[in-house]
Motif scaffolding. Structure first.
Motif, PDB file in Angstrom:
ATOM      1  N   PRO A  54      28.416  43.886  35.119  1.00 47.53           N
ATOM      2  CA  PRO A  54      27.411  44.907  35.428  1.00 47.53           C
ATOM      3  C   PRO A  54      27.132  44.949  36.923  1.00 47.53           C
ATOM      4  O   PRO A  54      27.172  43.914  37.590  1.00 47.53           O
ATOM      5  N   PRO A  55      26.875  46.122  37.482  1.00 48.37           N
ATOM      6  CA  PRO A  55      26.560  46.222  38.909  1.00 48.37           C
ATOM      7  C   PRO A  55      25.380  45.320  39.272  1.00 48.37           C
ATOM      8  O   PRO A  55      24.403  45.224  38.533  1.00 48.37           O
ATOM      9  N   THR A  56      25.498  44.645  40.397  1.00 48.95           N
ATOM     10  CA  THR A  56      24.427  43.762  40.871  1.00 48.95           C
ATOM     11  C   THR A  56      24.065  44.157  42.298  1.00 48.95           C
ATOM     12  O   THR A  56      24.767  44.928  42.941  1.00 48.95           O
ATOM     13  N   ALA A  57      22.986  43.619  42.773  1.00 46.08           N
ATOM     14  CA  ALA A  57      22.555  43.880  44.149  1.00 46.08           C
ATOM     15  C   ALA A  57      22.260  42.542  44.819  1.00 46.08           C
ATOM     16  O   ALA A  57      21.105  42.124  44.917  1.00 46.08           O
ATOM     17  N   PRO A  58      23.309  41.822  45.264  1.00 50.00           N
ATOM     18  CA  PRO A  58      23.081  40.530  45.923  1.00 50.00           C
ATOM     19  C   PRO A  58      22.162  40.684  47.138  1.00 50.00           C
ATOM     20  O   PRO A  58      22.155  41.712  47.800  1.00 50.00           O
ATOM     21  N   ALA A  59      21.409  39.619  47.409  1.00 53.87           N
ATOM     22  CA  ALA A  59      20.475  39.661  48.543  1.00 53.87           C
ATOM     23  C   ALA A  59      21.204  39.708  49.874  1.00 53.87           C
ATOM     24  O   ALA A  59      20.695  40.257  50.843  1.00 53.87           O
ATOM     25  N   ASP A  60      22.398  39.143  49.941  1.00 57.08           N
ATOM     26  CA  ASP A  60      23.154  39.135  51.190  1.00 57.08           C
ATOM     27  C   ASP A  60      23.837  40.484  51.386  1.00 57.08           C
ATOM     28  O   ASP A  60      24.540  40.962  50.493  1.00 57.08           O
ATOM     29  N   PRO A  61      23.655  41.131  52.540  1.00 56.33           N
ATOM     30  CA  PRO A  61      24.209  42.483  52.748  1.00 56.33           C
ATOM     31  C   PRO A  61      25.724  42.561  52.605  1.00 56.33           C
ATOM     32  O   PRO A  61      26.242  43.491  51.983  1.00 56.33           O
ATOM     33  N   LEU A  62      26.449  41.583  53.162  1.00 56.75           N
ATOM     34  CA  LEU A  62      27.908  41.654  53.068  1.00 56.75           C
ATOM     35  C   LEU A  62      28.406  41.355  51.667  1.00 56.75           C
ATOM     36  O   LEU A  62      29.393  41.939  51.214  1.00 56.75           O
ATOM     37  N   LEU A  63      27.717  40.472  50.956  1.00 54.88           N
ATOM     38  CA  LEU A  63      28.107  40.222  49.563  1.00 54.88           C
ATOM     39  C   LEU A  63      27.795  41.445  48.703  1.00 54.88           C
ATOM     40  O   LEU A  63      28.515  41.745  47.745  1.00 54.88           O
ATOM     41  N   ASP A  64      26.746  42.173  49.059  1.00 57.06           N
ATOM     42  CA  ASP A  64      26.420  43.425  48.374  1.00 57.06           C
ATOM     43  C   ASP A  64      27.541  44.443  48.578  1.00 57.06           C
ATOM     44  O   ASP A  64      27.969  45.132  47.650  1.00 57.06           O
ATOM     45  N   VAL A  65      28.045  44.536  49.818  1.00 58.75           N
ATOM     46  CA  VAL A  65      29.181  45.428  50.100  1.00 58.75           C
ATOM     47  C   VAL A  65      30.394  44.994  49.285  1.00 58.75           C
ATOM     48  O   VAL A  65      31.110  45.824  48.717  1.00 58.75           O
ATOM     49  N   ALA A  66      30.620  43.680  49.219  1.00 61.53           N
ATOM     50  CA  ALA A  66      31.752  43.162  48.445  1.00 61.53           C
ATOM     51  C   ALA A  66      31.628  43.549  46.972  1.00 61.53           C
ATOM     52  O   ALA A  66      32.592  44.021  46.355  1.00 61.53           O
ATOM     53  N   ALA A  67      30.440  43.363  46.411  1.00 58.96           N
ATOM     54  CA  ALA A  67      30.231  43.690  45.000  1.00 58.96           C
ATOM     55  C   ALA A  67      30.441  45.176  44.738  1.00 58.96           C
ATOM     56  O   ALA A  67      31.044  45.574  43.731  1.00 58.96           O
TER      57      ALA A  67
END
Length: 201
Positions: A54-67
């Protein structure tokens, strides 16, 4: 705080046992992101294929881009393909992000009073977290660091790794680094041969 961010901070902070290429570091950072995404449940491994959750929203901006950049259409994407695609320019992206977040600075040139050279981490909770993981020989961080040449592998082998998914990602990172080095050597040979043509009498 993520494994990729911790790896980048440690690379800035520690003298490597051999020079670390930007391409090597970028591939390792992409591998670190994949491991973090597996651990957060944003992706699962089916063999060597990254199957998004399921789509997630990691707190780290670059990990969010990765996801958000995961391939979400079957047959999805192999770990190796992810490393090459996501890894493009990733070392620079992490260095720039750490600077933007105030976690790293470029030293000022004494005479010109301008910032130059590679970024250096500043004292911060993020740096302390990364150095604590490093000092504790945290298995994933140690394995990634050894792969890029930040340190030698321990004489008794790498520490026990958490699970098969992590092992799969680390094996893919190792294969990608080997392939990158082979490309470098091939180019070096081709360049040398080209130079010799022009030097021939």
């Amino acid at each position: 705080m993520t494994t990729a961010r911790d790896l980048m901070i440690v690379v800035m902070d520690v003298t490597p046992v051999r020079p670390i290429g930007q391409g090597d570091l970028s591939l390792a950072l992409a591998g670190a992101e994949a491991i973090d995404l597996v651990e957060t449940g944003a992706v699962a491994l089916d063999g060597d294929v990254l199957v998004p959750g399921p789509p997630t929203a990691p707190a780290d901006p670059l990990l969010d881009v990765a996801a958000s950049s995961l391939v979400r259409v079957a047959p999805y994407e192999s770990v190796e393909d992810w490393l090459w695609r996501r890894g493009r320019g990733l070392a620079s992206a992490y260095a720039n992000r750490l600077e933007a977040d105030g976690l790293a600075v470029r030293p000022r040139h004494r005479r010109l009073r301008v910032r130059s050279g590679r970024p250096e981490p500043v004292d911060s909770p993020d740096r302390r977290h990364a150095t604590d993981r490093w000092a504790a020989d945290e298995p994933v961080l140690v394995a990634l660091a050894a792969a890029v040449g930040l340190r030698e592998e321990p004489a008794d082998g790498l520490p026990e790794l958490p699970d098969d998914a992590v092992l799969t990602v680390l094996a893919a990172v190792g294969d990608a680094l080997t392939e990158l080095e082979a490309v470098r050597q091939r180019r070096s040979i081709e360049d040398a041969a080209f130079d010799n043509i022009w030097r021939a009498p």
